[in-house]
Design a protein around this motif. Sequence first.
Motif, PDB file in Angstrom:
ATOM      1  N   ARG A 512       0.791  -1.266  -0.053  1.00  0.00           N
ATOM      2  CA  ARG A 512      -0.033   0.105   0.066  1.00  0.00           C
ATOM      3  C   ARG A 512       0.868   1.396  -0.048  1.00  0.00           C
ATOM      4  O   ARG A 512       0.252   2.451  -0.261  1.00  0.00           O
ATOM      5  CB  ARG A 512      -0.926   0.180   1.270  1.00  0.00           C
ATOM      6  N   GLN A 513       2.196   0.982   0.304  1.00  0.00           N
ATOM      7  CA  GLN A 513       2.780   2.389   0.507  1.00  0.00           C
ATOM      8  C   GLN A 513       3.811   2.639  -0.829  1.00  0.00           C
ATOM      9  O   GLN A 513       4.644   3.534  -0.840  1.00  0.00           O
ATOM     10  CB  GLN A 513       3.952   1.976   1.559  1.00  0.00           C
ATOM     11  N   TRP A 514       3.631   1.780  -1.932  1.00  0.00           N
ATOM     12  CA  TRP A 514       4.537   2.109  -3.096  1.00  0.00           C
ATOM     13  C   TRP A 514       3.772   1.639  -4.220  1.00  0.00           C
ATOM     14  O   TRP A 514       2.784   1.151  -4.164  1.00  0.00           O
ATOM     15  CB  TRP A 514       5.972   1.164  -3.050  1.00  0.00           C
ATOM     16  N   ALA A 515       4.405   2.213  -5.465  1.00  0.00           N
ATOM     17  CA  ALA A 515       3.688   1.656  -6.941  1.00  0.00           C
ATOM     18  C   ALA A 515       4.842   1.766  -7.603  1.00  0.00           C
ATOM     19  O   ALA A 515       5.976   2.198  -7.560  1.00  0.00           O
ATOM     20  CB  ALA A 515       2.810   2.853  -7.066  1.00  0.00           C
ATOM     21  N   MET A 516       4.496   1.150  -8.846  1.00  0.00           N
ATOM     22  CA  MET A 516       5.439   0.970  -9.819  1.00  0.00           C
ATOM     23  C   MET A 516       5.750   1.944 -10.956  1.00  0.00           C
ATOM     24  O   MET A 516       6.844   2.170 -11.438  1.00  0.00           O
ATOM     25  CB  MET A 516       5.432  -0.470 -10.577  1.00  0.00           C
ATOM     26  N   THR A 517       4.603   2.748 -10.969  1.00  0.00           N
ATOM     27  CA  THR A 517       4.759   4.025 -11.860  1.00  0.00           C
ATOM     28  C   THR A 517       4.109   5.143 -11.162  1.00  0.00           C
ATOM     29  O   THR A 517       3.579   5.214 -10.045  1.00  0.00           O
ATOM     30  CB  THR A 517       3.860   3.737 -13.180  1.00  0.00           C
ATOM     31  N   TRP A 518       4.791   6.347 -11.640  1.00  0.00           N
ATOM     32  CA  TRP A 518       4.291   7.652 -11.282  1.00  0.00           C
ATOM     33  C   TRP A 518       2.698   7.885 -11.173  1.00  0.00           C
ATOM     34  O   TRP A 518       2.061   8.326 -10.105  1.00  0.00           O
ATOM     35  CB  TRP A 518       4.752   8.649 -11.980  1.00  0.00           C
ATOM     36  N   ARG A 519       1.903   7.542 -12.323  1.00  0.00           N
ATOM     37  CA  ARG A 519       0.682   7.493 -12.398  1.00  0.00           C
ATOM     38  C   ARG A 519      -0.095   6.713 -11.333  1.00  0.00           C
ATOM     39  O   ARG A 519      -1.177   6.861 -10.775  1.00  0.00           O
ATOM     40  CB  ARG A 519       0.007   7.579 -13.836  1.00  0.00           C
ATOM     41  N   ALA A 520       0.437   5.237 -11.073  1.00  0.00           N
ATOM     42  CA  ALA A 520       0.035   4.455 -10.310  1.00  0.00           C
ATOM     43  C   ALA A 520       0.003   5.093  -8.788  1.00  0.00           C
ATOM     44  O   ALA A 520      -0.823   5.042  -7.943  1.00  0.00           O
ATOM     45  CB  ALA A 520       0.597   3.125  -9.946  1.00  0.00           C
ATOM     46  N   TRP A 521       1.204   5.606  -8.600  1.00  0.00           N
ATOM     47  CA  TRP A 521       1.152   6.395  -7.307  1.00  0.00           C
ATOM     48  C   TRP A 521       0.408   7.515  -7.026  1.00  0.00           C
ATOM     49  O   TRP A 521      -0.198   7.667  -5.928  1.00  0.00           O
ATOM     50  CB  TRP A 521       2.756   6.810  -7.105  1.00  0.00           C
ATOM     51  N   ARG A 522      -0.046   8.493  -8.147  1.00  0.00           N
ATOM     52  CA  ARG A 522      -0.690   9.474  -7.948  1.00  0.00           C
ATOM     53  C   ARG A 522      -2.339   8.818  -7.574  1.00  0.00           C
ATOM     54  O   ARG A 522      -2.951   9.458  -7.025  1.00  0.00           O
ATOM     55  CB  ARG A 522      -0.760  10.074  -9.132  1.00  0.00           C
ATOM     56  N   ARG A 523      -2.586   7.709  -8.368  1.00  0.00           N
ATOM     57  CA  ARG A 523      -4.068   7.122  -8.122  1.00  0.00           C
ATOM     58  C   ARG A 523      -4.031   6.423  -6.477  1.00  0.00           C
ATOM     59  O   ARG A 523      -4.977   6.766  -5.929  1.00  0.00           O
ATOM     60  CB  ARG A 523      -4.181   6.138  -9.018  1.00  0.00           C
TER      61      ARG A 523
END
Length: 531
Positions: A512-523
């Motif tokens: 829940r604390q990370w994402a693989m892409t910038w857009r996924a992180w923004r979501r």
Amino acid sequence: MRKEPMQDISAARFTRGQPHLRRYHQARWDEPVIFELSQPGERALLLPEVEPAIAATAAAPLPPGMRRAQAPALPQLSQNRVLRHYLRLSQETLGADLNVDIGQGTCTMKYNPKINEQLARDERISQLHPLQDESTVQGMLQVMHEMEHVIEEVSGMDAVSLQPRSGSQAIYANIAMVRAWFEARGEAGQRDEIITTIFSHPSDAACAKVVGYKVITLYPDADGYPDLAAMQAAVGPRTAALVITNPEDTGIFNPRIAQFVQAAHDVGALACYDQANANGLLGITRARDAGFDLCHFNLHKTFATPHACGGPAVGACAVTQALAPFLPHPRIVKDGQRYRLQTDEKTSIGKVAAFMGAASIVLRAYAWVMNLGADGLREVAEVAVLNNNYVMRQLLQIKGLSAPYANGKSRIEQVRYSWRELSEETGVHAEDIGLRAADYGVHYWTSHHPYIVAEPATIEPTEAYSRADLDEFVQIMAHIADEARSTPQTVTSAPHRCPTRRVDTKYLEDPRQWAMTWRAWRRKLAEHGAR
């Protein structure tokens, strides 16, 4: 007016003939990701409009469901801002062209000749596409075919595939060929075990497990050599293969390697040689000389092509004539003066990568070999061994650092050291020393798992560095060891002069604390609320 005497600035860099530690401070730009820099309407360059007939032709083969309804949401930046962005990121990076890069564990970080980089960037290679007709890539097929012959000569084997995209993928391909070999003999159900050693590359055991084998791991004897008695006790009718690195990741060469191979052959098993640590063996000993059936080399290590942050790479699989029918396809064959890709070998394990090798990496390696010649390849190995043993003698003068196993004996092209004594004395760990080294413009990786050697640091100088380079690295290690005793908090809180301090890895354990892409992180921020 009294004149001040001229000062010799260069002399101030030395004390008693020894150079001072380099004054170093890395740039810190706090640079956003490129999507955050985007400004609507900015352009780095203007592309010509696509002619309607060409646009229709290009889109025609695509099913309607695969055609974009709108243009991709790419960042919009001016040319100078693109340039600044990537130059700033480069200033925040340590790399092989910036520092004495001898501490990358078992990764064989050597100098990559820039003439080879120019060759790989020539549009005649950079613009090639793997789906081109064979008639249009005859030159590249010739380079690949001749590079295969180089690997055959260096290994003593009979056939080679350059298809795998990494060392680990080459290990996987070799073990898949082991499985196919025994399937062809109706023994696959019986032979379900692979034997390896604890100081062989972790990929050897991992790939065997992926292929479906049970893994038996041999531990070293008191001198650090693989235990031959344990090997002889482990082999049997269930053994499919021995998969072993030699020299192992300790830098120790197994002088009884032929006996290990023979023990495998005595029970009808195959022997597979992981030669990722081959930089000290070129032109001196060959896999076939010890009786191996399969081996692999990493072109991105031994043959001086870039690691490039994990890719692209090439793992070259080499096998005896008996195993050649099982190599990945396509195979490059020469018909008269023409080259073609052959895919009709029914016993082949098939493709292990989408296309036939990473062309630019093969070209770089080919150019490196052609420039050196046979005598030059042997000199590479001799200088790598000399450099490694010189560094070992110097480093072992540092109180608190040791080289476990094979006491008093030489190593091949690397050594797995231990800071255990210093750590017990000061509370400073091997990882702390590696991070502190970055404050002086160098660094090292602590090691590979498993951590059998306490507080490890694996150093591999290669042939690429001068005595002055090696002395500088040793001096930095000695200085940090002194710091560990005088001001340990300086080392345990390092780095201090780098753009990034220590990364808190606890966040990596919670998806829940990370994402693989910038857009996924923004979501995720929108879904869970920014904190």
